[in-house]
Design a protein around this motif. Structure first.
Motif, PDB file in Angstrom:
ATOM      1  N   SER A 143      -0.273   6.359   0.931  1.00  0.00           N
ATOM      2  CA  SER A 143      -1.603   5.530   0.238  1.00  0.00           C
ATOM      3  C   SER A 143      -0.756   4.929   0.174  1.00  0.00           C
ATOM      4  O   SER A 143      -2.196   3.868  -0.210  1.00  0.00           O
ATOM      5  CB  SER A 143      -1.574   5.740  -1.084  1.00  0.00           C
ATOM      6  OG  SER A 143      -0.004   5.634  -1.643  1.00  0.00           O
ATOM      7  N   GLY A 144       0.728   3.557   0.529  1.00  0.00           N
ATOM      8  CA  GLY A 144       0.356   2.235  -0.027  1.00  0.00           C
ATOM      9  C   GLY A 144       1.588   2.028   0.618  1.00  0.00           C
ATOM     10  O   GLY A 144       2.982   3.047   0.458  1.00  0.00           O
ATOM     11  N   ASP A 145       2.460   1.212   0.368  1.00  0.00           N
ATOM     12  CA  ASP A 145       3.813   0.353  -0.279  1.00  0.00           C
ATOM     13  C   ASP A 145       3.982   0.110  -1.515  1.00  0.00           C
ATOM     14  O   ASP A 145       3.283  -0.584  -2.541  1.00  0.00           O
ATOM     15  CB  ASP A 145       4.052  -0.694   0.716  1.00  0.00           C
ATOM     16  CG  ASP A 145       5.966  -0.471   0.487  1.00  0.00           C
ATOM     17  OD1 ASP A 145       6.025  -0.034   0.169  1.00  0.00           O
ATOM     18  OD2 ASP A 145       5.579  -1.745   1.532  1.00  0.00           O
ATOM     19  N   GLU A 187      -2.988 -10.231   2.284  1.00  0.00           N
ATOM     20  CA  GLU A 187      -3.886  -8.520   1.634  1.00  0.00           C
ATOM     21  C   GLU A 187      -3.953  -8.664  -0.207  1.00  0.00           C
ATOM     22  O   GLU A 187      -3.563  -9.443  -0.368  1.00  0.00           O
ATOM     23  CB  GLU A 187      -2.957  -7.187   2.284  1.00  0.00           C
ATOM     24  CG  GLU A 187      -2.468  -7.074   4.212  1.00  0.00           C
ATOM     25  CD  GLU A 187      -1.480  -6.728   3.662  1.00  0.00           C
ATOM     26  OE1 GLU A 187      -1.066  -6.402   5.086  1.00  0.00           O
ATOM     27  OE2 GLU A 187      -0.150  -6.038   3.454  1.00  0.00           O
ATOM     28  N   VAL A 188      -4.414  -7.660   0.108  1.00  0.00           N
ATOM     29  CA  VAL A 188      -5.266  -7.188  -1.605  1.00  0.00           C
ATOM     30  C   VAL A 188      -3.949  -6.249  -2.291  1.00  0.00           C
ATOM     31  O   VAL A 188      -3.602  -5.422  -1.366  1.00  0.00           O
ATOM     32  CB  VAL A 188      -6.786  -6.590  -1.652  1.00  0.00           C
ATOM     33  CG1 VAL A 188      -6.648  -6.509  -3.177  1.00  0.00           C
ATOM     34  CG2 VAL A 188      -8.019  -6.840  -1.042  1.00  0.00           C
ATOM     35  N   ILE A 189      -3.299  -7.063  -2.951  1.00  0.00           N
ATOM     36  CA  ILE A 189      -2.216  -6.011  -3.478  1.00  0.00           C
ATOM     37  C   ILE A 189      -3.480  -5.752  -4.865  1.00  0.00           C
ATOM     38  O   ILE A 189      -3.539  -6.432  -6.379  1.00  0.00           O
ATOM     39  CB  ILE A 189      -1.083  -7.512  -3.738  1.00  0.00           C
ATOM     40  CG1 ILE A 189      -0.548  -8.443  -2.937  1.00  0.00           C
ATOM     41  CG2 ILE A 189       0.313  -7.146  -4.468  1.00  0.00           C
ATOM     42  CD1 ILE A 189      -0.457  -7.393  -1.396  1.00  0.00           C
ATOM     43  N   PHE A 190      -2.166  -4.536  -5.195  1.00  0.00           N
ATOM     44  CA  PHE A 190      -2.570  -4.159  -6.442  1.00  0.00           C
ATOM     45  C   PHE A 190      -1.406  -4.123  -8.038  1.00  0.00           C
ATOM     46  O   PHE A 190      -1.883  -4.602  -8.719  1.00  0.00           O
ATOM     47  CB  PHE A 190      -2.223  -2.293  -6.213  1.00  0.00           C
ATOM     48  CG  PHE A 190      -2.594  -1.576  -7.376  1.00  0.00           C
ATOM     49  CD1 PHE A 190      -4.115  -1.255  -8.072  1.00  0.00           C
ATOM     50  CD2 PHE A 190      -1.832  -1.015  -8.191  1.00  0.00           C
ATOM     51  CE1 PHE A 190      -4.768  -0.571  -9.188  1.00  0.00           C
ATOM     52  CE2 PHE A 190      -2.450   0.039  -9.512  1.00  0.00           C
ATOM     53  CZ  PHE A 190      -3.846   0.284  -9.759  1.00  0.00           C
ATOM     54  N   LYS A 191      -0.466  -3.843  -7.348  1.00  0.00           N
ATOM     55  CA  LYS A 191       0.438  -4.992  -8.785  1.00  0.00           C
ATOM     56  C   LYS A 191       1.683  -5.177  -7.597  1.00  0.00           C
ATOM     57  O   LYS A 191       2.295  -5.619  -6.496  1.00  0.00           O
ATOM     58  CB  LYS A 191       1.085  -3.643  -9.337  1.00  0.00           C
ATOM     59  CG  LYS A 191       0.102  -2.548  -9.882  1.00  0.00           C
ATOM     60  CD  LYS A 191       0.691  -2.781 -11.514  1.00  0.00           C
ATOM     61  CE  LYS A 191      -0.825  -1.929 -12.104  1.00  0.00           C
ATOM     62  NZ  LYS A 191      -0.694  -2.295 -13.223  1.00  0.00           N
ATOM     63  N   ARG A 212      -1.844  -0.892  -1.437  1.00  0.00           N
ATOM     64  CA  ARG A 212      -2.496   0.299  -1.642  1.00  0.00           C
ATOM     65  C   ARG A 212      -3.477   0.406   0.151  1.00  0.00           C
ATOM     66  O   ARG A 212      -4.364  -0.820  -0.040  1.00  0.00           O
ATOM     67  CB  ARG A 212      -3.311   0.651  -2.838  1.00  0.00           C
ATOM     68  CG  ARG A 212      -3.165   1.054  -4.055  1.00  0.00           C
ATOM     69  CD  ARG A 212      -3.592   1.711  -4.987  1.00  0.00           C
ATOM     70  NE  ARG A 212      -5.019   1.011  -5.093  1.00  0.00           N
ATOM     71  CZ  ARG A 212      -5.984   1.540  -6.281  1.00  0.00           C
ATOM     72  NH1 ARG A 212      -5.579   1.811  -7.072  1.00  0.00           N
ATOM     73  NH2 ARG A 212      -6.783   0.530  -6.628  1.00  0.00           N
ATOM     74  N   ASN A 213      -3.149   1.163   0.416  1.00  0.00           N
ATOM     75  CA  ASN A 213      -4.013   1.014   1.557  1.00  0.00           C
ATOM     76  C   ASN A 213      -5.711   0.967   1.273  1.00  0.00           C
ATOM     77  O   ASN A 213      -6.754   0.254   2.423  1.00  0.00           O
ATOM     78  CB  ASN A 213      -4.027   1.912   2.775  1.00  0.00           C
ATOM     79  CG  ASN A 213      -2.328   2.260   3.317  1.00  0.00           C
ATOM     80  OD1 ASN A 213      -1.940   1.164   2.946  1.00  0.00           O
ATOM     81  ND2 ASN A 213      -2.035   2.903   3.568  1.00  0.00           N
ATOM     82  N   MET A 251      -4.133  -0.887   7.323  1.00  0.00           N
ATOM     83  CA  MET A 251      -3.268  -0.219   6.374  1.00  0.00           C
ATOM     84  C   MET A 251      -2.302  -1.592   5.618  1.00  0.00           C
ATOM     85  O   MET A 251      -2.081  -2.779   6.654  1.00  0.00           O
ATOM     86  CB  MET A 251      -2.029   0.677   7.993  1.00  0.00           C
ATOM     87  CG  MET A 251      -0.893   0.684   6.990  1.00  0.00           C
ATOM     88  SD  MET A 251      -0.217   2.096   8.048  1.00  0.00           S
ATOM     89  CE  MET A 251      -1.651   3.571   8.218  1.00  0.00           C
ATOM     90  N   CYS A 252      -2.034  -1.533   5.121  1.00  0.00           N
ATOM     91  CA  CYS A 252      -0.589  -2.471   4.028  1.00  0.00           C
ATOM     92  C   CYS A 252       0.165  -2.906   5.393  1.00  0.00           C
ATOM     93  O   CYS A 252       0.445  -1.738   5.570  1.00  0.00           O
ATOM     94  CB  CYS A 252      -0.578  -2.448   2.881  1.00  0.00           C
ATOM     95  SG  CYS A 252      -1.751  -2.016   1.355  1.00  0.00           S
ATOM     96  N   SER A 253       0.526  -4.142   5.079  1.00  0.00           N
ATOM     97  CA  SER A 253       2.350  -4.033   5.823  1.00  0.00           C
ATOM     98  C   SER A 253       3.106  -3.627   4.984  1.00  0.00           C
ATOM     99  O   SER A 253       3.184  -2.948   3.747  1.00  0.00           O
ATOM    100  CB  SER A 253       2.725  -5.798   5.820  1.00  0.00           C
ATOM    101  OG  SER A 253       1.566  -6.550   6.354  1.00  0.00           O
TER     102      SER A 253
END
Length: 231
Positions: free
Chosen positions: A60-62, A99-103, A113-114, A122-124
């Motif tokens: 789902s992401g990193d 990129e858009v960062i959630f936290k 999050r992707n 997809m996130c790096s």
């Protein structure tokens, strides 16, 4: 009388010559005192942990959350970090990756999050590290002089360690532990200015880009580095 006068003159000359000789010997035996950088324990500057990379974005992401990293790396992260730095595995900062960062904070850790990315991208793959206060960091710190090689009149204020090393040969240790950045006019800490920074760490130096600022221009900064004290 003449004999007594001759003896007195001889004694005076001998004493003067002896004093000069002793003086020369004493001066030769005084060790040379070389100035050293002051060694102190910083309270407003932090040291950095190692880099951690516990996840990748294939799901789902990193998710590089602090709670998981703290459990999985006992003794390697302080209980209450003061800051966090995240970069891609290729070395790009969060700002540079775009990129858009959630936290992205020292309490929660880092999450990309992707689902938040545009065009189904997809996130790096990211890595993170945390900054901590002494005594977690260990010994004292010796500070370099302040350096100010650039101003923001062009694309921004670029105080890169690689450039500073070339321009100030022998003035910066091989492996700096800390970096301190303040404005040149009021000595305001960079972290208190509210500006966004492209690079801000002791291994690369400091970069403030004008295009990342709401005002359109960075303030002028100067930097110094904290090095391990030599006993």
């Amino acid at each position: 009388m003449i004999k007594l006068l001759s003896v007195a003159i001889f004694a005076a000359l001998f004493l003067e010559s002896h004093q000069k000789t002793v003086g020369k010997v004493l001066l030769a035996e005084v060790p040379e005192i070389k100035p050293q950088l002051p060694c102190d324990y910083p309270t407003h500057i932090q040291c950095w942990t190692d880099w951690f990379d516990r996840d990748d974005p294939t799901g789902s992401g990193d998710w590089e959350t602090f709670s998981n990293l703290y459990k999985e790396n006992p003794g390697k992260i302080c209980r209450k970090p003061q800051g966090i730095e995240a970069t891609t595995l290729s070395g790009l900062s969060v700002v540079a990756a775009g990129e858009v960062i959630f936290k992205n904070d020292a309490t929660s850790g880092f999450v990309c999050r992707n689902v938040d990315q545009t065009q189904k991208k997809m996130c790096s793959d990211y890595r993170v590290r945390f900054s901590c206060h002494p005594p977690f960091c260990g010994g004292g710190v010796c500070w370099t002089d302040w350096f100010d090689r650039d101003n923001p009149s062009g694309s921004g204020d670029w105080e890169l360690l690689s450039n500073l090393r070339k321009e100030y040969l022998g003035k910066i240790c091989e492996y700096p532990l800390y970096i301190e950045v303040v404005t040149t006019d009021t000595m305001t800490p960079a972290i208190s200015t509210g500006e966004n920074f492209y690079i801000f760490n002791p291994t690369q130096g400091f970069v403030c880009r004008n295009k990342d600022q709401k005002s359109g221009e960075c303030r002028d900064y100067k930097v110094r580095f904290g090095c391990p004290c030599k006993n």
